[in-house]
Design a protein around this motif. Structure first.
Motif, PDB file in Angstrom:
ATOM      1  N   GLU A   7      65.695  62.664  -8.857  1.00  0.00           N
ATOM      2  CA  GLU A   7      65.486  61.269  -9.239  1.00  0.00           C
ATOM      3  C   GLU A   7      66.247  61.013 -10.532  1.00  0.00           C
ATOM      4  O   GLU A   7      66.410  61.912 -11.350  1.00  0.00           O
ATOM      5  CB  GLU A   7      63.998  61.023  -9.471  1.00  0.00           C
ATOM      6  N   TYR A   8      66.745  59.789 -10.697  1.00  0.00           N
ATOM      7  CA  TYR A   8      67.343  59.444 -11.974  1.00  0.00           C
ATOM      8  C   TYR A   8      67.185  57.962 -12.262  1.00  0.00           C
ATOM      9  O   TYR A   8      66.893  57.180 -11.359  1.00  0.00           O
ATOM     10  CB  TYR A   8      68.801  59.903 -12.084  1.00  0.00           C
ATOM     11  N   GLN A   9      67.381  57.605 -13.520  1.00  0.00           N
ATOM     12  CA  GLN A   9      67.290  56.213 -13.954  1.00  0.00           C
ATOM     13  C   GLN A   9      68.689  55.680 -14.234  1.00  0.00           C
ATOM     14  O   GLN A   9      69.531  56.385 -14.776  1.00  0.00           O
ATOM     15  CB  GLN A   9      66.479  56.089 -15.242  1.00  0.00           C
ATOM     16  N   VAL A  10      68.898  54.428 -13.846  1.00  0.00           N
ATOM     17  CA  VAL A  10      70.151  53.739 -14.120  1.00  0.00           C
ATOM     18  C   VAL A  10      69.825  52.537 -14.988  1.00  0.00           C
ATOM     19  O   VAL A  10      68.958  51.732 -14.643  1.00  0.00           O
ATOM     20  CB  VAL A  10      70.824  53.259 -12.811  1.00  0.00           C
ATOM     21  N   ALA A  51      67.705  40.237  -7.482  1.00  0.00           N
ATOM     22  CA  ALA A  51      68.546  41.367  -7.886  1.00  0.00           C
ATOM     23  C   ALA A  51      67.707  42.626  -8.073  1.00  0.00           C
ATOM     24  O   ALA A  51      68.087  43.707  -7.617  1.00  0.00           O
ATOM     25  CB  ALA A  51      69.305  41.030  -9.165  1.00  0.00           C
ATOM     26  N   GLN A  52      66.556  42.517  -8.728  1.00  0.00           N
ATOM     27  CA  GLN A  52      65.714  43.692  -8.959  1.00  0.00           C
ATOM     28  C   GLN A  52      65.168  44.243  -7.651  1.00  0.00           C
ATOM     29  O   GLN A  52      65.197  45.461  -7.425  1.00  0.00           O
ATOM     30  CB  GLN A  52      64.557  43.354  -9.902  1.00  0.00           C
ATOM     31  N   ARG A  53      64.715  43.399  -6.755  1.00  0.00           N
ATOM     32  CA  ARG A  53      64.182  43.863  -5.467  1.00  0.00           C
ATOM     33  C   ARG A  53      65.280  44.508  -4.622  1.00  0.00           C
ATOM     34  O   ARG A  53      65.043  45.494  -3.928  1.00  0.00           O
ATOM     35  CB  ARG A  53      63.526  42.704  -4.717  1.00  0.00           C
ATOM     36  N   TRP A  54      66.467  43.942  -4.675  1.00  0.00           N
ATOM     37  CA  TRP A  54      67.615  44.484  -3.952  1.00  0.00           C
ATOM     38  C   TRP A  54      67.934  45.887  -4.453  1.00  0.00           C
ATOM     39  O   TRP A  54      68.088  46.821  -3.665  1.00  0.00           O
ATOM     40  CB  TRP A  54      68.779  43.520  -4.142  1.00  0.00           C
ATOM     41  N   LEU A  55      68.029  46.049  -5.765  1.00  0.00           N
ATOM     42  CA  LEU A  55      68.320  47.364  -6.334  1.00  0.00           C
ATOM     43  C   LEU A  55      67.184  48.352  -6.079  1.00  0.00           C
ATOM     44  O   LEU A  55      67.428  49.521  -5.771  1.00  0.00           O
ATOM     45  CB  LEU A  55      68.593  47.243  -7.832  1.00  0.00           C
ATOM     46  N   ASP A  56      65.946  47.885  -6.188  1.00  0.00           N
ATOM     47  CA  ASP A  56      64.806  48.768  -5.925  1.00  0.00           C
ATOM     48  C   ASP A  56      64.869  49.335  -4.508  1.00  0.00           C
ATOM     49  O   ASP A  56      64.614  50.514  -4.284  1.00  0.00           O
ATOM     50  CB  ASP A  56      63.479  48.030  -6.133  1.00  0.00           C
ATOM     51  N   PHE A  57      65.213  48.485  -3.542  1.00  0.00           N
ATOM     52  CA  PHE A  57      65.310  48.958  -2.159  1.00  0.00           C
ATOM     53  C   PHE A  57      66.468  49.943  -2.003  1.00  0.00           C
ATOM     54  O   PHE A  57      66.344  50.958  -1.326  1.00  0.00           O
ATOM     55  CB  PHE A  57      65.467  47.796  -1.184  1.00  0.00           C
ATOM     56  N   GLN A  58      67.611  49.643  -2.642  1.00  0.00           N
ATOM     57  CA  GLN A  58      68.768  50.537  -2.551  1.00  0.00           C
ATOM     58  C   GLN A  58      68.449  51.927  -3.108  1.00  0.00           C
ATOM     59  O   GLN A  58      68.963  52.923  -2.615  1.00  0.00           O
ATOM     60  CB  GLN A  58      69.970  49.952  -3.309  1.00  0.00           C
ATOM     61  N   GLY A  59      67.606  51.984  -4.122  1.00  0.00           N
ATOM     62  CA  GLY A  59      67.275  53.260  -4.750  1.00  0.00           C
ATOM     63  C   GLY A  59      66.015  53.919  -4.240  1.00  0.00           C
ATOM     64  O   GLY A  59      65.589  54.942  -4.775  1.00  0.00           O
ATOM     65  N   ASP A  60      65.400  53.361  -3.204  1.00  0.00           N
ATOM     66  CA  ASP A  60      64.143  53.910  -2.677  1.00  0.00           C
ATOM     67  C   ASP A  60      64.442  55.049  -1.701  1.00  0.00           C
ATOM     68  O   ASP A  60      65.022  54.825  -0.635  1.00  0.00           O
ATOM     69  CB  ASP A  60      63.356  52.803  -1.978  1.00  0.00           C
ATOM     70  N   LYS A  61      64.050  56.263  -2.059  1.00  0.00           N
ATOM     71  CA  LYS A  61      64.335  57.413  -1.197  1.00  0.00           C
ATOM     72  C   LYS A  61      63.656  57.314   0.163  1.00  0.00           C
ATOM     73  O   LYS A  61      64.010  58.024   1.100  1.00  0.00           O
ATOM     74  CB  LYS A  61      63.927  58.711  -1.889  1.00  0.00           C
ATOM     75  N   ASN A  62      62.693  56.406   0.301  1.00  0.00           N
ATOM     76  CA  ASN A  62      61.988  56.238   1.574  1.00  0.00           C
ATOM     77  C   ASN A  62      62.648  55.211   2.494  1.00  0.00           C
ATOM     78  O   ASN A  62      62.132  54.923   3.563  1.00  0.00           O
ATOM     79  CB  ASN A  62      60.531  55.834   1.315  1.00  0.00           C
ATOM     80  N   GLN A  69      65.759  59.373  -5.269  1.00  0.00           N
ATOM     81  CA  GLN A  69      65.129  58.202  -5.881  1.00  0.00           C
ATOM     82  C   GLN A  69      65.962  57.729  -7.069  1.00  0.00           C
ATOM     83  O   GLN A  69      66.307  58.522  -7.944  1.00  0.00           O
ATOM     84  CB  GLN A  69      63.713  58.541  -6.337  1.00  0.00           C
ATOM     85  N   ILE A  70      66.310  56.448  -7.091  1.00  0.00           N
ATOM     86  CA  ILE A  70      67.069  55.863  -8.194  1.00  0.00           C
ATOM     87  C   ILE A  70      66.236  54.726  -8.779  1.00  0.00           C
ATOM     88  O   ILE A  70      65.865  53.794  -8.070  1.00  0.00           O
ATOM     89  CB  ILE A  70      68.428  55.319  -7.727  1.00  0.00           C
ATOM     90  N   ASP A  71      65.927  54.842 -10.051  1.00  0.00           N
ATOM     91  CA  ASP A  71      65.120  53.849 -10.757  1.00  0.00           C
ATOM     92  C   ASP A  71      66.067  52.944 -11.553  1.00  0.00           C
ATOM     93  O   ASP A  71      66.591  53.345 -12.580  1.00  0.00           O
ATOM     94  CB  ASP A  71      64.138  54.569 -11.681  1.00  0.00           C
ATOM     95  N   PHE A  72      66.309  51.734 -11.041  1.00  0.00           N
ATOM     96  CA  PHE A  72      67.200  50.789 -11.705  1.00  0.00           C
ATOM     97  C   PHE A  72      66.427  50.021 -12.767  1.00  0.00           C
ATOM     98  O   PHE A  72      65.446  49.339 -12.451  1.00  0.00           O
ATOM     99  CB  PHE A  72      67.795  49.797 -10.705  1.00  0.00           C
ATOM    100  N   ARG A  73      66.863  50.134 -14.015  1.00  0.00           N
ATOM    101  CA  ARG A  73      66.247  49.413 -15.131  1.00  0.00           C
ATOM    102  C   ARG A  73      67.206  48.325 -15.586  1.00  0.00           C
ATOM    103  O   ARG A  73      68.294  48.618 -16.074  1.00  0.00           O
ATOM    104  CB  ARG A  73      65.971  50.360 -16.299  1.00  0.00           C
ATOM    105  N   LEU A  74      66.815  47.065 -15.407  1.00  0.00           N
ATOM    106  CA  LEU A  74      67.667  45.958 -15.825  1.00  0.00           C
ATOM    107  C   LEU A  74      67.406  45.639 -17.284  1.00  0.00           C
ATOM    108  O   LEU A  74      66.270  45.403 -17.691  1.00  0.00           O
ATOM    109  CB  LEU A  74      67.418  44.729 -14.961  1.00  0.00           C
ATOM    110  N   LEU A  75      68.465  45.658 -18.056  1.00  0.00           N
ATOM    111  CA  LEU A  75      68.375  45.393 -19.494  1.00  0.00           C
ATOM    112  C   LEU A  75      68.685  43.934 -19.774  1.00  0.00           C
ATOM    113  O   LEU A  75      69.554  43.346 -19.132  1.00  0.00           O
ATOM    114  CB  LEU A  75      69.386  46.257 -20.242  1.00  0.00           C
ATOM    115  N   PRO A  76      67.992  43.334 -20.726  1.00  0.00           N
ATOM    116  CA  PRO A  76      68.315  41.961 -21.109  1.00  0.00           C
ATOM    117  C   PRO A  76      69.770  41.879 -21.533  1.00  0.00           C
ATOM    118  O   PRO A  76      70.324  42.832 -22.090  1.00  0.00           O
ATOM    119  CB  PRO A  76      67.386  41.684 -22.287  1.00  0.00           C
TER     120      PRO A  76
END
Length: 82
Positions: A7-10, A51-62, A69-76
């Motif tokens: 797993e990693y965070q982006v 955008a967040q839901r789209w990225l969350d689905f792309q990074g969901d290992k399931n 697992q990819i945890d996308f963190r959107l920064l301001p």
């Protein structure tokens, strides 16, 4: 023993994520005429996708597609990680 990344965070700027999402949002599949994003946003489909839901689905290992697992963190906009 062997090591592996499971797993990693982006850290992604919100502006970049929104622009990437917007570029895909209105793409239609020629075979069905439906929106491609509908299959790329999981349970939210095209209408409730963000955008967040789209990225969350792309990074969901399931989702059957992501290799880990990819945890996308959107920064301001204008901020930096850390």
């Amino acid at each position: 023993g062997a090591s592996a990344v499971l797993e990693y965070q982006v850290f992604y700027s919100r502006r970049h994520a929104e622009a990437a999402f917007a570029s895909c949002q209105n793409v239609r599949l020629p075979a069905t005429g439906g929106y491609a994003i509908a299959t790329m946003c999981g349970r939210y489909g095209a209408q409730l996708c963000t955008a967040q839901r789209w990225l969350d689905f792309q990074g969901d290992k399931n989702n059957g597609l992501a290799p880990l697992q990819i945890d996308f963190r959107l920064l301001p906009n204008g901020s930096e990680p850390g």
